[in-house]
Write a protein that holds these residues in place. Structure first.
Motif, short mmCIF file in Angstrom:
data_model
loop_
_atom_site.label_atom_id
_atom_site.label_comp_id
_atom_site.label_asym_id
_atom_site.label_seq_id
_atom_site.Cartn_x
_atom_site.Cartn_y
_atom_site.Cartn_z
N SER A 161 4.53 9.85 -7.38
CA SER A 161 5.30 10.37 -8.41
C SER A 161 4.96 10.47 -9.67
CB SER A 161 6.71 9.16 -8.38
OG SER A 161 5.92 7.81 -8.83
N ILE A 162 3.91 9.75 -9.85
CA ILE A 162 3.11 10.08 -11.34
C ILE A 162 2.43 11.48 -11.35
CG2 ILE A 162 1.09 9.36 -12.78
CD1 ILE A 162 1.86 6.50 -12.04
N PHE A 163 1.86 11.77 -10.03
CA PHE A 163 1.07 13.20 -10.38
C PHE A 163 1.95 14.30 -9.85
CE2 PHE A 163 -2.35 10.10 -9.88
CZ PHE A 163 -2.97 10.56 -11.13
N TYR A 164 3.33 14.09 -9.26
CA TYR A 164 3.96 15.18 -9.09
C TYR A 164 4.77 15.62 -10.43
CZ TYR A 164 7.57 17.79 -6.60
OH TYR A 164 8.61 18.87 -6.19
N THR A 198 0.71 -1.11 -0.18
CA THR A 198 -0.12 -0.10 0.01
C THR A 198 0.76 1.30 -0.09
OG1 THR A 198 -1.74 -1.25 1.31
CG2 THR A 198 -1.87 1.09 1.13
N LYS A 199 1.89 1.19 0.71
CA LYS A 199 2.90 2.42 0.85
C LYS A 199 3.43 2.60 -0.49
CE LYS A 199 3.66 2.26 5.82
NZ LYS A 199 4.86 1.87 6.83
N LEU A 200 4.06 1.38 -1.11
CA LEU A 200 4.50 1.42 -2.34
C LEU A 200 3.86 2.05 -3.47
CD1 LEU A 200 7.14 0.69 -3.92
CD2 LEU A 200 6.20 -1.32 -4.49
N PHE A 201 2.32 1.48 -3.53
CA PHE A 201 1.60 2.18 -4.41
C PHE A 201 1.03 3.56 -4.23
CE2 PHE A 201 -2.81 2.80 -5.68
CZ PHE A 201 -2.86 2.62 -7.01
N LEU A 202 1.03 4.09 -2.94
CA LEU A 202 0.73 5.54 -2.90
C LEU A 202 2.16 6.33 -3.25
CD1 LEU A 202 -0.87 5.53 0.47
CD2 LEU A 202 -1.94 5.87 -1.62
N ALA A 203 3.22 5.89 -3.04
CA ALA A 203 4.27 6.54 -3.43
C ALA A 203 4.45 6.52 -4.95
CB ALA A 203 5.64 5.90 -2.90
N VAL A 242 6.14 0.72 -20.44
CA VAL A 242 7.07 -0.10 -19.62
C VAL A 242 6.62 -0.24 -18.31
CG1 VAL A 242 9.33 -0.45 -18.69
CG2 VAL A 242 9.15 0.33 -21.08
N GLY A 243 6.02 0.55 -17.65
CA GLY A 243 5.30 0.37 -16.36
C GLY A 243 4.11 -0.42 -16.63
N LEU A 245 5.78 13.45 -25.57
CA LEU A 245 6.06 12.17 -26.21
C LEU A 245 7.14 11.14 -25.45
CD1 LEU A 245 6.95 13.59 -30.02
CD2 LEU A 245 5.09 12.09 -29.36
N MET A 246 7.71 11.78 -24.45
CA MET A 246 9.01 11.28 -23.76
C MET A 246 8.16 10.24 -22.58
SD MET A 246 11.60 12.61 -21.14
CE MET A 246 10.50 13.14 -19.99
N ALA A 247 6.98 10.72 -22.19
CA ALA A 247 6.20 9.86 -21.13
C ALA A 247 5.61 8.58 -21.57
CB ALA A 247 5.01 10.88 -20.70
#
Length: 89
Positions: free
Chosen positions: A28-31, A19-24, A73-74, A65-67
């Motif tokens: 990181s995606i929205f920051y 859960t902590k990993l998912f929140l992190a 891959v994710g 285009l870079m995203a």
């Protein structure tokens, strides 16, 4: 018998870390950070224009285009991870 209790506690501990990993990961995606992503040639051509509207548009396009490769891959990594978890259980 004591070993079974320890295994149960370890599974609960892993569940909390997931859960902590998912929140992190979500954070990181929205920051986002402001960045300039131009090659030297694009920058030289676009700096001659006044206002810099085209330069900002080129920067946004490059970041856009870079995203997608990273997102792709994710997603593939997540699918592989989930398929391996099903095999273990």
């Amino acid at each position: 018998m004591c070993e079974k209790k320890n295994i149960t506690k370890n599974k609960d501990y892993r569940k909390g870390n997931g859960t902590k990993l998912f929140l992190a990961f979500l954070f990181s995606i929205f920051y986002s950070l402001n960045s300039s992503a131009q090659c030297a040639m694009c920058r030289a051509v676009l700096e001659t224009e006044e206002g810099g509207v085209k330069a900002e548009a080129v920067n946004d396009g490059i970041v856009y285009l870079m995203a997608f490769p990273y997102i792709l891959v994710g997603v593939i990594g997540y699918i592989v991870y989930k398929s391996r978890q099903k095999v273990k259980v």
